[in-house]
Design a protein around this motif. Structure first.
Motif, PDB file in Angstrom:
ATOM      1  N   LYS A   5       0.883  -1.250  -0.264  1.00 38.54           N
ATOM      2  CA  LYS A   5       0.106  -0.085  -0.081  1.00 38.54           C
ATOM      3  C   LYS A   5       0.811   1.279  -0.014  1.00 38.54           C
ATOM      4  O   LYS A   5       1.542   1.390   1.040  1.00 38.54           O
ATOM      5  CB  LYS A   5      -1.064  -0.001   1.348  1.00 38.54           C
ATOM      6  CG  LYS A   5      -1.974  -1.107   1.234  1.00 38.54           C
ATOM      7  CD  LYS A   5      -3.035  -1.101   2.296  1.00 38.54           C
ATOM      8  CE  LYS A   5      -3.843   0.163   2.370  1.00 38.54           C
ATOM      9  NZ  LYS A   5      -4.818  -0.068   3.175  1.00 38.54           N
ATOM     10  N   ILE A   6       0.872   1.900  -1.053  1.00 37.62           N
ATOM     11  CA  ILE A   6       1.527   2.992  -1.282  1.00 37.62           C
ATOM     12  C   ILE A   6       1.057   4.321  -1.568  1.00 37.62           C
ATOM     13  O   ILE A   6       0.016   4.291  -2.267  1.00 37.62           O
ATOM     14  CB  ILE A   6       2.694   2.978  -2.422  1.00 37.62           C
ATOM     15  CG1 ILE A   6       3.545   1.463  -2.586  1.00 37.62           C
ATOM     16  CG2 ILE A   6       3.491   3.907  -2.931  1.00 37.62           C
ATOM     17  CD1 ILE A   6       4.323   1.222  -1.298  1.00 37.62           C
ATOM     18  N   ALA A   7       1.534   5.520  -1.122  1.00 34.60           N
ATOM     19  CA  ALA A   7       1.046   6.739  -1.340  1.00 34.60           C
ATOM     20  C   ALA A   7       2.482   7.664  -1.910  1.00 34.60           C
ATOM     21  O   ALA A   7       3.388   7.723  -1.145  1.00 34.60           O
ATOM     22  CB  ALA A   7       0.597   7.390  -0.058  1.00 34.60           C
ATOM     23  N   VAL A   8       2.147   7.977  -3.286  1.00 35.87           N
ATOM     24  CA  VAL A   8       3.218   8.902  -3.864  1.00 35.87           C
ATOM     25  C   VAL A   8       2.705  10.262  -3.653  1.00 35.87           C
ATOM     26  O   VAL A   8       1.596  10.656  -4.257  1.00 35.87           O
ATOM     27  CB  VAL A   8       3.330   8.478  -5.244  1.00 35.87           C
ATOM     28  CG1 VAL A   8       4.391   9.567  -5.916  1.00 35.87           C
ATOM     29  CG2 VAL A   8       3.990   7.254  -5.302  1.00 35.87           C
ATOM     30  N   VAL A   9       3.436  11.237  -2.890  1.00 34.85           N
ATOM     31  CA  VAL A   9       3.076  12.683  -2.583  1.00 34.85           C
ATOM     32  C   VAL A   9       4.142  13.218  -3.449  1.00 34.85           C
ATOM     33  O   VAL A   9       5.059  13.215  -3.252  1.00 34.85           O
ATOM     34  CB  VAL A   9       3.281  12.932  -1.028  1.00 34.85           C
ATOM     35  CG1 VAL A   9       2.565  14.391  -0.926  1.00 34.85           C
ATOM     36  CG2 VAL A   9       2.270  11.829  -0.314  1.00 34.85           C
ATOM     37  N   SER A  33       1.153  -1.060 -12.162  1.00 28.60           N
ATOM     38  CA  SER A  33       1.465  -2.211 -12.990  1.00 28.60           C
ATOM     39  C   SER A  33       1.604  -3.606 -12.522  1.00 28.60           C
ATOM     40  O   SER A  33       1.340  -4.513 -12.891  1.00 28.60           O
ATOM     41  CB  SER A  33       2.539  -1.793 -13.960  1.00 28.60           C
ATOM     42  OG  SER A  33       2.149  -0.793 -14.987  1.00 28.60           O
ATOM     43  N   ALA A  34       2.125  -3.279 -11.093  1.00 33.01           N
ATOM     44  CA  ALA A  34       2.584  -4.553 -10.530  1.00 33.01           C
ATOM     45  C   ALA A  34       1.231  -5.223  -9.679  1.00 33.01           C
ATOM     46  O   ALA A  34       1.319  -6.207  -8.998  1.00 33.01           O
ATOM     47  CB  ALA A  34       3.748  -4.339  -9.451  1.00 33.01           C
ATOM     48  N   GLY A  35       0.119  -4.378  -9.753  1.00 36.87           N
ATOM     49  CA  GLY A  35      -0.973  -4.912  -8.898  1.00 36.87           C
ATOM     50  C   GLY A  35      -0.928  -4.132  -7.365  1.00 36.87           C
ATOM     51  O   GLY A  35      -1.740  -4.710  -6.844  1.00 36.87           O
ATOM     52  N   ASP A  36      -0.203  -3.227  -7.297  1.00 35.83           N
ATOM     53  CA  ASP A  36      -0.070  -2.789  -5.997  1.00 35.83           C
ATOM     54  C   ASP A  36      -1.161  -1.670  -5.776  1.00 35.83           C
ATOM     55  O   ASP A  36      -1.762  -1.214  -6.730  1.00 35.83           O
ATOM     56  CB  ASP A  36       1.079  -2.294  -5.401  1.00 35.83           C
ATOM     57  CG  ASP A  36       2.453  -3.048  -5.473  1.00 35.83           C
ATOM     58  OD1 ASP A  36       2.229  -4.313  -4.867  1.00 35.83           O
ATOM     59  OD2 ASP A  36       3.310  -2.969  -6.146  1.00 35.83           O
ATOM     60  N   VAL A 103      -4.897  18.436   2.696  1.00 33.06           N
ATOM     61  CA  VAL A 103      -4.807  17.003   2.755  1.00 33.06           C
ATOM     62  C   VAL A 103      -3.987  16.289   3.725  1.00 33.06           C
ATOM     63  O   VAL A 103      -3.029  16.765   4.610  1.00 33.06           O
ATOM     64  CB  VAL A 103      -4.100  16.432   1.423  1.00 33.06           C
ATOM     65  CG1 VAL A 103      -2.611  16.789   1.240  1.00 33.06           C
ATOM     66  CG2 VAL A 103      -4.430  15.040   1.253  1.00 33.06           C
ATOM     67  N   SER A 104      -4.546  15.172   4.478  1.00 33.12           N
ATOM     68  CA  SER A 104      -3.904  14.562   5.530  1.00 33.12           C
ATOM     69  C   SER A 104      -2.949  13.360   5.136  1.00 33.12           C
ATOM     70  O   SER A 104      -3.378  12.409   4.795  1.00 33.12           O
ATOM     71  CB  SER A 104      -5.060  13.952   6.464  1.00 33.12           C
ATOM     72  OG  SER A 104      -4.656  13.208   7.519  1.00 33.12           O
ATOM     73  N   ILE A 105      -1.767  13.610   5.613  1.00 36.16           N
ATOM     74  CA  ILE A 105      -0.741  12.591   5.191  1.00 36.16           C
ATOM     75  C   ILE A 105      -1.065  11.510   6.237  1.00 36.16           C
ATOM     76  O   ILE A 105      -0.753  10.192   6.145  1.00 36.16           O
ATOM     77  CB  ILE A 105       0.744  13.078   5.167  1.00 36.16           C
ATOM     78  CG1 ILE A 105       0.946  14.227   4.062  1.00 36.16           C
ATOM     79  CG2 ILE A 105       1.722  12.069   5.173  1.00 36.16           C
ATOM     80  CD1 ILE A 105       0.392  13.870   2.782  1.00 36.16           C
ATOM     81  N   ARG A 106      -1.219  11.974   7.594  1.00 33.26           N
ATOM     82  CA  ARG A 106      -1.438  10.930   8.744  1.00 33.26           C
ATOM     83  C   ARG A 106      -2.690   9.961   8.285  1.00 33.26           C
ATOM     84  O   ARG A 106      -2.264   8.722   8.436  1.00 33.26           O
ATOM     85  CB  ARG A 106      -1.893  11.753   9.912  1.00 33.26           C
ATOM     86  CG  ARG A 106      -1.982  10.714  11.030  1.00 33.26           C
ATOM     87  CD  ARG A 106      -2.312  11.387  12.531  1.00 33.26           C
ATOM     88  NE  ARG A 106      -2.223  10.680  13.706  1.00 33.26           N
ATOM     89  CZ  ARG A 106      -3.098   9.959  14.051  1.00 33.26           C
ATOM     90  NH1 ARG A 106      -4.481  10.143  13.358  1.00 33.26           N
ATOM     91  NH2 ARG A 106      -3.056   9.261  15.311  1.00 33.26           N
ATOM     92  N   ASP A 107      -3.681  10.377   7.505  1.00 26.85           N
ATOM     93  CA  ASP A 107      -4.631   9.475   7.155  1.00 26.85           C
ATOM     94  C   ASP A 107      -4.006   8.493   6.259  1.00 26.85           C
ATOM     95  O   ASP A 107      -4.522   7.163   6.177  1.00 26.85           O
ATOM     96  CB  ASP A 107      -5.880  10.262   6.487  1.00 26.85           C
ATOM     97  CG  ASP A 107      -6.662  10.618   7.515  1.00 26.85           C
ATOM     98  OD1 ASP A 107      -6.435  10.648   8.660  1.00 26.85           O
ATOM     99  OD2 ASP A 107      -7.626  11.411   7.098  1.00 26.85           O
ATOM    100  N   LEU A 108      -3.263   8.814   5.543  1.00 20.73           N
ATOM    101  CA  LEU A 108      -2.501   7.867   4.444  1.00 20.73           C
ATOM    102  C   LEU A 108      -1.677   6.771   5.256  1.00 20.73           C
ATOM    103  O   LEU A 108      -1.677   5.468   4.931  1.00 20.73           O
ATOM    104  CB  LEU A 108      -1.563   8.716   3.260  1.00 20.73           C
ATOM    105  CG  LEU A 108      -2.161   9.504   2.669  1.00 20.73           C
ATOM    106  CD1 LEU A 108      -1.079  10.344   1.736  1.00 20.73           C
ATOM    107  CD2 LEU A 108      -3.185   8.732   1.662  1.00 20.73           C
ATOM    108  N   VAL A 109      -0.996   7.217   6.345  1.00 21.61           N
ATOM    109  CA  VAL A 109       0.015   6.350   7.059  1.00 21.61           C
ATOM    110  C   VAL A 109      -1.123   5.386   7.911  1.00 21.61           C
ATOM    111  O   VAL A 109      -0.761   4.383   8.038  1.00 21.61           O
ATOM    112  CB  VAL A 109       0.873   7.339   8.236  1.00 21.61           C
ATOM    113  CG1 VAL A 109       1.535   6.268   9.255  1.00 21.61           C
ATOM    114  CG2 VAL A 109       1.867   7.936   7.041  1.00 21.61           C
ATOM    115  N   ASN A 110      -2.169   6.043   8.360  1.00 26.69           N
ATOM    116  CA  ASN A 110      -3.060   5.114   9.238  1.00 26.69           C
ATOM    117  C   ASN A 110      -3.586   4.266   8.415  1.00 26.69           C
ATOM    118  O   ASN A 110      -4.266   3.059   8.908  1.00 26.69           O
ATOM    119  CB  ASN A 110      -3.939   6.160   9.974  1.00 26.69           C
ATOM    120  CG  ASN A 110      -3.606   6.817  11.192  1.00 26.69           C
ATOM    121  OD1 ASN A 110      -2.617   6.434  11.770  1.00 26.69           O
ATOM    122  ND2 ASN A 110      -4.142   7.986  11.505  1.00 26.69           N
TER     123      ASN A 110
END
Length: 118
Positions: A5-9, A33-36, A103-110
């Protein structure tokens, strides 16, 4: 689907180091492409990049479009402050205001995402 599970910021403005914007989008594309499970977020001056790349004449427009379903959105506060709110909305991208208008970066981490910054 993989467990990644990745977030590109993307923080880099289009007027800055465009190679950073390109690299962030290419990394997102690689994970996709890798299905992530990957999302792309535009924050800070990066909102300018989202607005610019939304223009069909931009050389990175096709790359952005290939990730449209993965673009989580852009910081609402930043989009307003950088004068690109209307362009982002017109292009159909969400403005995120989960953390006091930003935007909440913390929500992405959570959400279990590894955050990669460009």
């Amino acid at each position: 689907m993989s467990d990644n599970k990745i977030a590109v910021v993307i923080y880099e403005p289009d007027s800055g180091d465009l190679s950073r914007v390109f690299r962030g989008l290419k990394v997102a594309s690689e994970f996709k492409s890798a299905g992530d499970d990957v999302v792309v977020v535009f924050d800070g001056s990066g909102v300018e990049s989202l607005a610019a790349l939304s223009n069909s004449d931009h050389k990175l427009h096709a790359l952005l479009e290939s990730l449209r379903d993965n673009v989580h959105g852009a910081c609402a506060y930043c989009a307003n402050g950088h004068g690109v709110k209307d362009q982002i909305e017109a292009a159909g991208y969400a403005l995120k205001a989960d953390a006091d208008g930003e935007v909440s970066i913390r929500d992405l981490v959570n959400d279990g995402r590894q955050v990669l910054n460009y």
